[in-house]
Enzyme design. Structure first.
Site, PDB file in Angstrom:
ATOM      1  N   ARG A 228     -16.685 -16.340  38.507  1.00 44.27           N
ATOM      2  CA  ARG A 228     -16.509 -15.398  39.603  1.00 44.27           C
ATOM      3  C   ARG A 228     -17.475 -14.223  39.436  1.00 44.27           C
ATOM      4  O   ARG A 228     -18.018 -13.997  38.361  1.00 44.27           O
ATOM      5  CB  ARG A 228     -15.065 -14.891  39.645  1.00 44.27           C
ATOM      6  CG  ARG A 228     -14.046 -15.996  39.926  1.00 44.27           C
ATOM      7  CD  ARG A 228     -12.636 -15.431  39.973  1.00 44.27           C
ATOM      8  NE  ARG A 228     -11.662 -16.463  40.326  1.00 44.27           N
ATOM      9  CZ  ARG A 228     -11.048 -17.233  39.436  1.00 44.27           C
ATOM     10  NH1 ARG A 228     -11.306 -17.084  38.140  1.00 44.27           N
ATOM     11  NH2 ARG A 228     -10.173 -18.150  39.827  1.00 44.27           N
ATOM     12  N   LYS A 251      -9.067 -13.927  36.428  1.00 43.49           N
ATOM     13  CA  LYS A 251      -8.149 -13.691  37.541  1.00 43.49           C
ATOM     14  C   LYS A 251      -6.748 -14.195  37.208  1.00 43.49           C
ATOM     15  O   LYS A 251      -5.754 -13.552  37.527  1.00 43.49           O
ATOM     16  CB  LYS A 251      -8.677 -14.387  38.795  1.00 43.49           C
ATOM     17  CG  LYS A 251      -7.814 -14.197  40.025  1.00 43.49           C
ATOM     18  CD  LYS A 251      -8.397 -14.921  41.214  1.00 43.49           C
ATOM     19  CE  LYS A 251      -7.495 -14.774  42.439  1.00 43.49           C
ATOM     20  NZ  LYS A 251      -8.036 -15.499  43.610  1.00 43.49           N
ATOM     21  N   HIS A 312     -18.955 -15.649  46.551  1.00 39.93           N
ATOM     22  CA  HIS A 312     -17.999 -16.660  46.083  1.00 39.93           C
ATOM     23  C   HIS A 312     -18.446 -18.068  46.454  1.00 39.93           C
ATOM     24  O   HIS A 312     -18.008 -19.051  45.840  1.00 39.93           O
ATOM     25  CB  HIS A 312     -16.612 -16.379  46.668  1.00 39.93           C
ATOM     26  CG  HIS A 312     -15.500 -17.043  45.912  1.00 39.93           C
ATOM     27  ND1 HIS A 312     -15.070 -16.629  44.673  1.00 39.93           N
ATOM     28  CD2 HIS A 312     -14.739 -18.126  46.226  1.00 39.93           C
ATOM     29  CE1 HIS A 312     -14.084 -17.407  44.256  1.00 39.93           C
ATOM     30  NE2 HIS A 312     -13.869 -18.331  45.179  1.00 39.93           N
ATOM     31  N   ARG A 315     -19.703 -20.098  43.611  1.00 37.91           N
ATOM     32  CA  ARG A 315     -18.681 -20.789  42.809  1.00 37.91           C
ATOM     33  C   ARG A 315     -18.364 -22.151  43.428  1.00 37.91           C
ATOM     34  O   ARG A 315     -18.244 -23.152  42.726  1.00 37.91           O
ATOM     35  CB  ARG A 315     -17.430 -19.915  42.723  1.00 37.91           C
ATOM     36  CG  ARG A 315     -16.273 -20.487  41.894  1.00 37.91           C
ATOM     37  CD  ARG A 315     -15.226 -19.403  41.729  1.00 37.91           C
ATOM     38  NE  ARG A 315     -13.935 -19.891  41.303  1.00 37.91           N
ATOM     39  CZ  ARG A 315     -13.559 -20.049  40.034  1.00 37.91           C
ATOM     40  NH1 ARG A 315     -14.416 -19.767  39.072  1.00 37.91           N
ATOM     41  NH2 ARG A 315     -12.357 -20.477  39.723  1.00 37.91           N
ATOM     42  N   HIS A 338      -8.478 -23.144  37.144  1.00 39.36           N
ATOM     43  CA  HIS A 338      -7.389 -23.347  38.101  1.00 39.36           C
ATOM     44  C   HIS A 338      -6.110 -23.708  37.354  1.00 39.36           C
ATOM     45  O   HIS A 338      -6.098 -24.656  36.564  1.00 39.36           O
ATOM     46  CB  HIS A 338      -7.731 -24.469  39.086  1.00 39.36           C
ATOM     47  CG  HIS A 338      -8.840 -24.116  40.021  1.00 39.36           C
ATOM     48  ND1 HIS A 338      -9.593 -25.064  40.689  1.00 39.36           N
ATOM     49  CD2 HIS A 338      -9.336 -22.910  40.408  1.00 39.36           C
ATOM     50  CE1 HIS A 338     -10.490 -24.455  41.445  1.00 39.36           C
ATOM     51  NE2 HIS A 338     -10.361 -23.156  41.288  1.00 39.36           N
ATOM     52  N   TYR A 347     -12.039 -30.364  46.172  1.00 43.08           N
ATOM     53  CA  TYR A 347     -13.381 -30.918  46.013  1.00 43.08           C
ATOM     54  C   TYR A 347     -13.375 -32.442  45.881  1.00 43.08           C
ATOM     55  O   TYR A 347     -14.426 -33.053  45.771  1.00 43.08           O
ATOM     56  CB  TYR A 347     -14.046 -30.319  44.761  1.00 43.08           C
ATOM     57  CG  TYR A 347     -14.101 -28.812  44.773  1.00 43.08           C
ATOM     58  CD1 TYR A 347     -15.106 -28.140  45.459  1.00 43.08           C
ATOM     59  CD2 TYR A 347     -13.154 -28.053  44.100  1.00 43.08           C
ATOM     60  CE1 TYR A 347     -15.160 -26.753  45.474  1.00 43.08           C
ATOM     61  CE2 TYR A 347     -13.202 -26.660  44.107  1.00 43.08           C
ATOM     62  CZ  TYR A 347     -14.204 -26.022  44.797  1.00 43.08           C
ATOM     63  OH  TYR A 347     -14.258 -24.647  44.806  1.00 43.08           O
TER      64      TYR A 347
END
Length: 387
Positions: A228, A251, A312, A315, A338, A347
């Site tokens: 990020r 995050k 972003h 990413r 994640h 994805y």
């Protein structure tokens, strides 16, 4: 527990009904009702709440205001990452709409629904339509604040629980990522030494930039690592070792490691050689840590003619090309950090599309020469004698 009686006015002769009881603190409560049915229902509810432990003093929650909640919330959560840059502005927007002196018990579900709808209709500061995701971030902030106000005994119940969820369904199916051609164009513009800027005397003027490598280095790092923006800009040399980037402040508040590929290793080597030991941070401009690249990045996008691509997007570019080149979703989940594989599954369709292209390499394997070979050898065994 309480008494119930009929009262007749000696002046008018009108009949009313009165209930009389003591609350848990010993305070005497008297209430008059026009109808017997209403008096009995109120007394029955009171007695039921007492027996179930649900009784609440009506005056208890009438003092707390939105200002009180905001102050308490800031006291407990101002240390959060992104509070001063994001959540604070959401809270200011909420305060501006409801008013800081608004009693919390007066904030109803319908008020929150109206707030959401008006927020959706309010353009952004750039005069653009407000995205559903933007509205949802604000509603999530309100939900958390009101949830804490229940825990802090400022209100009895979160009004958002009185109806359906007010969160918009976000469309995360379309993922914008840069093509290889767009990547090359962007990197070229990031490192362009001479750029044209608007001028008062003429339409444009050529300006030579002193340091043009910093933006390209940052963008190239993001594309090759999937980190990020803040993770890239706050990257320190001590985090890079043993072929990995060690990220502690993320995050999701979970530590993770990002493998360093050959391109990224060469980039770090070049930056270190040029920079020396002048800073603990990897990416600097004129010796100082870079806090944001929004203006320079957007200008590079504009020169490259690339639309709909914020930082972003880099990413998403990393993740998309990783999957399209055969990378596993499990490995991608770990590199991106994640917590839920469902987020990474966005994805998955890219992998399927490229599998369809890859299987085309087998076209013709069982036809023409290959089939004639099969027929010839089968005929020798007598399997096709009748053809």
């Amino acid at each position: 527990m309480g008494t119930f009686r009929k009262i007749v006015s000696y002046k008018t002769g009108k009949v009313s009904w009165q209930i009389d009881y003591l609350d848990p603190d010993g305070k005497r409560i008297r209430k008059n009702f026009k109808k017997q049915k209403g008096a009995k229902a109120h007394l029955a509810k009171y007695e039921n709440d007492i027996n179930n432990g649900d009784y609440v003093d009506p005056q208890k929650y009438r003092k707390a205001t939105l200002k009180d909640l905001i102050e308490k919330y800031e006291e407990n959560y101002s240390h959060q990452a992104g509070y001063s840059t994001s959540k604070k502005y959401l809270i200011d927007f909420i305060k501006g709409y409801f008013g800081e002196n608004k009693p919390l018990f007066n904030i109803r579900y319908v008020d929150l629904e109206t707030f959401r709808n008006r927020l959706k209709q309010t353009p952004t500061k750039h005069k653009k339509d407000r995205a559903d995701a933007s509205v949802n971030r604000c509603m999530a902030c309100i939900r958390h604040m009101l949830g804490k106000s229940v825990e802090w005994e400022m209100i009895k119940q979160n009004p958002l629980e009185m109806g359906q969820s007010l969160m918009f369904k976000e469309n995360n199916e379309r993922l914008r990522y840069l093509s290889e051609d767009e990547i090359n164009k962007l990197l070229a513009e990031c490192s362009r030494q001479v750029i044209k800027l608007p001028s008062k005397k003429s339409r444009t003027k050529s300006v030579k930039r002193a340091d043009v490598d910093y933006l390209r280095n940052i963008v190239e790092c993001a594309i090759n690592s999937g980190m990020r923006k803040e993770e890239v800009l706050s990257l320190k040399w001590k985090q890079i070792r043993d072929g990995l980037i060690y990220l502690d402040k993320t995050k999701g508040k979970k530590k993770r490691q990002v493998p360093i590929n050959k391109t990224l290793a060469q980039l770090f080597g070049t930056v270190r050689k040029k920079q020396g030991l002048t800073s603990e941070y990897v990416f600097v401009y004129q010796g100082k840590r870079i806090k944001d690249v929004k203006t320079a990045y957007n200008a590079a996008l504009k020169r490259a003619g690339i639309l709909d691509a914020n930082f972003h997007t880099l990413r998403h570019t990393f993740a998309s090309h990783f999957v399209m080149r055969g990378g596993s979703l499990k490995a991608l989940q770990e590199m991106l950090g994640h917590s839920n594989i469902k987020t990474t599954m966005r994805y998955a369709h890219l992998s399927q599309e490229h599998k369809k292209e890859a299987v085309k390499l087998l076209d013709g394997l069982t036809t023409s020469n290959s089939m004639s070979f099969y027929v010839t050898n089968s005929d020798k065994s007598g399997l096709l004698q009748n053809t």
